[in-house]
Motif scaffolding. Structure first.
Motif, short mmCIF file in Angstrom:
data_model
loop_
_atom_site.label_atom_id
_atom_site.label_comp_id
_atom_site.label_asym_id
_atom_site.label_seq_id
_atom_site.Cartn_x
_atom_site.Cartn_y
_atom_site.Cartn_z
N SER A 251 0.82 -1.22 0.00
CA SER A 251 0.00 0.00 0.00
C SER A 251 0.85 1.27 0.00
O SER A 251 0.53 2.24 -0.70
N HIS B 273 -7.20 9.51 -5.21
CA HIS B 273 -7.89 8.33 -5.72
C HIS B 273 -7.22 7.04 -5.25
O HIS B 273 -7.90 6.06 -4.89
N ALA B 274 -5.90 7.03 -5.24
CA ALA B 274 -5.19 5.84 -4.77
C ALA B 274 -5.47 5.59 -3.29
O ALA B 274 -5.64 4.44 -2.87
N VAL C 68 -8.17 6.40 -1.52
CA VAL C 68 -9.53 5.88 -1.34
C VAL C 68 -9.60 4.42 -1.79
O VAL C 68 -10.19 3.57 -1.11
N ALA C 69 -9.00 4.10 -2.95
CA ALA C 69 -9.07 2.74 -3.47
C ALA C 69 -8.37 1.75 -2.53
O ALA C 69 -8.92 0.68 -2.22
N VAL C 70 -7.17 2.09 -2.08
CA VAL C 70 -6.43 1.18 -1.20
C VAL C 70 -7.14 1.03 0.14
O VAL C 70 -7.24 -0.08 0.69
N SER C 71 -7.65 2.13 0.68
CA SER C 71 -8.39 2.06 1.96
C SER C 71 -9.63 1.19 1.81
O SER C 71 -9.98 0.43 2.73
N LEU C 72 -10.30 1.28 0.67
CA LEU C 72 -11.51 0.48 0.44
C LEU C 72 -11.18 -1.01 0.39
O LEU C 72 -11.88 -1.83 1.02
N VAL C 73 -10.13 -1.36 -0.32
CA VAL C 73 -9.76 -2.77 -0.45
C VAL C 73 -9.30 -3.33 0.89
O VAL C 73 -9.74 -4.41 1.33
N THR D 27 -12.21 -3.68 3.35
CA THR D 27 -13.08 -4.82 3.01
C THR D 27 -12.46 -6.14 3.48
O THR D 27 -13.15 -7.00 4.06
#
Length: 510
Positions: free
Chosen positions: A85, A101-102, A104-109, A112
Motif C-alpha cells: 500500500s 484516488h489511490a 480511497v481505493a487502497v483504503s476500500l480494499v 473490506t
C-alpha cells in the motif's frame, strides 16, 4: 487440543488486528506527509475503512462454508495489498501527481478484507472448540478482546518501533509478511487435515508468491524511493533524509544554489532566493534589533539576513528539526547559500517545537524582533503556529515596540489562508501590514506590531538603515517602493470579514 486450537485462533486474531492497524496508520502517515493535510487524510482513511469493514463482514457470509481456505487466501491477499500500500501511494504521488484516488481505493480494499476476517475467525474458533459453539457470547468477547489488544500493540509499535527503524515503505512490507505468515500458519497447521490436496497446494503456492513479492519489493524499496524522488524533484537529488519530524530533500548541482523541499513542498527556491527572506526580515529590523528570535527557519536564510545588521547582539533560532539545522551547517551548497550563518557566535539554536518553547520560556529578556519562518498553514498540527493562542504567546515574548514578521505561505492560490493568518494576528492584538514581493514564487508576508493602530497607522514597510551589503549569497534588499507596491496590490484582494483561527477551531482547511 481444543484449548490449543482456541489459543491459536485468538493469537491469529491478535496478529491480524495489529497488522490491520499498522496498515491504517501507515496510510494516514504517508498521505499526511505527502500532502501536508493530516486531518483530511485521517478522516478519509478512517471513514472509508470503517465503511469497507462493514461491506467485508457481509461478503464474508459466502465464505463461511469454506472458512479455512477462505481465511488463508483472504490473509494472503490482505498481506499483498496492505504490504504494497505504501509503495502504491508513493508511486501515485510521484508519477500520477496525486494520492486522493489511490488513497480511497487502497483504503476500500484493505478495509473490506479486514472486515471479512472476524466472521471467518468466529467460524474457525467454533470448529476447534466445543465451548465456543456452546457459549457464542463469551467467544465473541474473547475475539474482540484479542482484536483490541492486538490493535493497541500495533498502534504503539508503529510510531515508536517500526517507523523509526524501518521507515514507511519497509514497515508496510514487513507487516504484510507477518500478516501472510499468521494466516498461512493458522490454516495449514490447525486445519490442514480438513483441506483437500488441491486446497493445501493452493494456499502454499499463494502464500509463497505473496512472500516472494514482498521480499523482492523490500529489497528494491530503496531503489523505488530514489526513482520516485527523482520523478518528483528531478534528476539532481543530492540529499534525501526522513527525520523524526519531516522529510527533507535538497536538490540541485553542487555548483549552483540548491532547492530545499520539506515534506514534498518547496521551502527554498534557489533561483528566487533573493526575494523571500530579505522581504521577511528587513522591514522588521527597522528599529531596535539587538535581540532577535527566529521561529522555524532552520535553513538559516532568515538568520543570514538578520546578521547583516551590526546592531544585532543575539539571535535565537527555535527549530523543531535538528537534522535540518545540521544540514544547513554542513551541506556545502546550503551553508554557502545561508552565508554560514550558524558559524556566527551570536546565533543560538534551540531544538524545540516553537509553540511548546514559547509556552514554557518565561521570565527571560523579551525580544526586539520576532521572525516566524514556519511551514505554510494547514489543517491539524499545521494550524497550531498560526493560531490565536500562538500569536498570544509570541506577543508575550516581544519587547514593547517590538515587531513581528510572519511568512504566511504562498500566494495567490492560498489567499484565503493568508488572510486568515492576518485576521488571527489582529485578533491577538497586533496592528498588521500585509504585503508581498514579486518573484517566481509569490509569498504572503505580514508585518505586525503590538497594540491598536495609532495616528501613524500600521507599521511602515521600510528598510532599516545600516544594513550591510553581505556576500554573494546575501539577498537583494527590497526597496520601500517595491514593498509598498506589493502591499497595495495585496490589499485589493482582502476579504471583508474573516474569523481568527484558534486551537479549538482551526480555520486552515484543505
Amino acid at each position: 487440543m481444543p484449548r490449543a486450537g482456541r489459543f491459536l485462533v485468538l493469537a491469529a486474531v491478535f496478529v491480524c488486528a495489529a497488522c490491520g492497524l499498522v496498515y491504517e496508520l501507515e496510510l494516514v502517515a504517508l498521505a499526511s506527509s505527502l500532502t501536508g493535510d493530516s486531518v483530511t487524510q485521517a478522516s478519509v482513511v478512517l471513514s472509508v475503512m470503517v465503511f469497507a469493514m462493514g461491506v467485508g463482514s457481509l461478503l464474508a457470509k459466502r465464505l463461511r462454508c469454506r472458512a479455512a481456505v477462505g481465511f488463508g487466501l483472504l490473509e494472503a491477499l490482505l498481506a499483498l495489498v496492505g504490504g504494497c500500500s505504501a509503495l502504491l501511494l508513493y508511486g501515485a504521488f510521484a508519477w500520477l501527481g496525486g494520492t486522493r484516488h489511490a488513497l480511497v481505493a487502497v483504503s476500500l480494499v484493505i478495509g473490506t478484507l479486514i472486515g471479512a476476517e472476524m466472521p471467518l475467525l468466529m467460524t474457525l474458533i467454533q470448529r476447534v472448540s466445543r465451548c465456543a459453539r456452546q457459549d457464542a457470547g463469551g467467544t465473541v468477547a474473547d475475539l474482540f478482546a484479542a482484536d483490541y489488544v492486538g490493535a493497541l500493540v500495533g498502534g504503539l509499535a508503529f510510531p515508536f518501533l517500526l517507523l523509526p527503524w524501518l521507515g514507511q515503505l519497509t514497515t508496510a512490507l514487513a507487516t504484510g509478511a507477518v500478516n501472510a505468515l499468521a494466516g498461512g500458519v493458522l490454516v495449514l497447521w490447525l486445519f490442514g487435515r480438513d483441506l483437500t490436496g488441491r486446497g493445501r497446494l493452493l494456499l502454499l503456492s499463494v502464500n509463497a508468491v505473496v512472500l516472494a513479492v514482498l521480499a523482492v519489493a523490500a529489497a528494491l524499496a530503496d531503489d523505488f524511493e530514489r526513482a520516485a524522488r527523482q520523478a518528483v524533484y528531478g534528476a539532481h537529488v543530492r540529499v534525501a533524509v526522513r527525520t523524526p519530524v519531516q522529510e527533507v530533500v535538497l536538490t540541485g548541482r553542487r555548483d549552483e544554489p540548491p532547492d530545499l523541499y520539506v515534506d514534498g513542498r518547496l521551502r527554498v527556491d534557489g533561483d528566487d532566493r533573493h526575494r523571500h527572506h530579505p522581504a521577511l526580515v528587513h522591514p522588521a529590523m527597522r528599529g531596535r534589533h539587538a535581540r532577535v528570535l527566529v521561529l522555524g527557519g532552520g535553513d538559516g536564510l532568515a538568520v543570514r539576513e538578520v546578521l547583516r545588521y551590526g546592531g544585532v547582539e543575539s539571535v535565537t533560532v527555535v527549530e523543531a528539526d535538528p537534522v535540518l539545522v545540521r544540514l544547513a551547517r554542513t551541506d556545502p551548497a546550503l551553508a554557502r547559500l545561508n552565508g554560514h550563518a550558524y558559524g556566527d557566535r551570536r546565533v543560538r539554536v534551540v531544538s524545540a517545537e516553537p509553540f511548546h518553547w514559547l509556552r514554557t520560556a518565561r521570565g527571560g529578556t523579551p525580544y526586539d524582533v520576532v521572525l516566524s519562518d514556519l511551514p505554510p498553514p494547514g489543517s491539524g498540527a499545521g494550524a497550531t503556529p498560526y493560531s490565536l493562542e500562538f500569536y498570544g504567546l509570541t506577543a508575550r515574548a516581544l519587547a514593547p515596540g517590538g515587531r513581528l514578521a510572519v511568512h504566511a505561505g504562498p500566494l495567490p492560490e492560498r489567499s484565503l489562508r493568508y488572510w486568515t493568518v492576518e485576521a488571527t494576528l489582529r485578533a491577538a492584538g497586533f496592528t498588521t501590514r500585509p504585503y508581498t514581493v514579486p518573484g517566481r514564487s509569490r509569498r504572503g508576508l505580514v508585518l505586525a506590531v503590538r497594540g491598536a493602530p495609532d495616528r501613524a497607522g500600521p507599521p511602515a514597510l521600510r528598510v532599516a538603515p545600516g544594513v550591510r551589503g553581505g556576500d554573494a549569497a546575501a539577498g537583494e534588499v527590497p526597496s520601500a517602493a517595491a514593498l509598498e507596491e506589493g502591499a497595495r496590490r495585496l490589499e485589493r484582494t482582502r476579504p471583508r470579514v474573516l474569523p481568527p483561527s484558534t486551537l479549538a477551531r482551526p480555520r486552515y482547511g484543505p
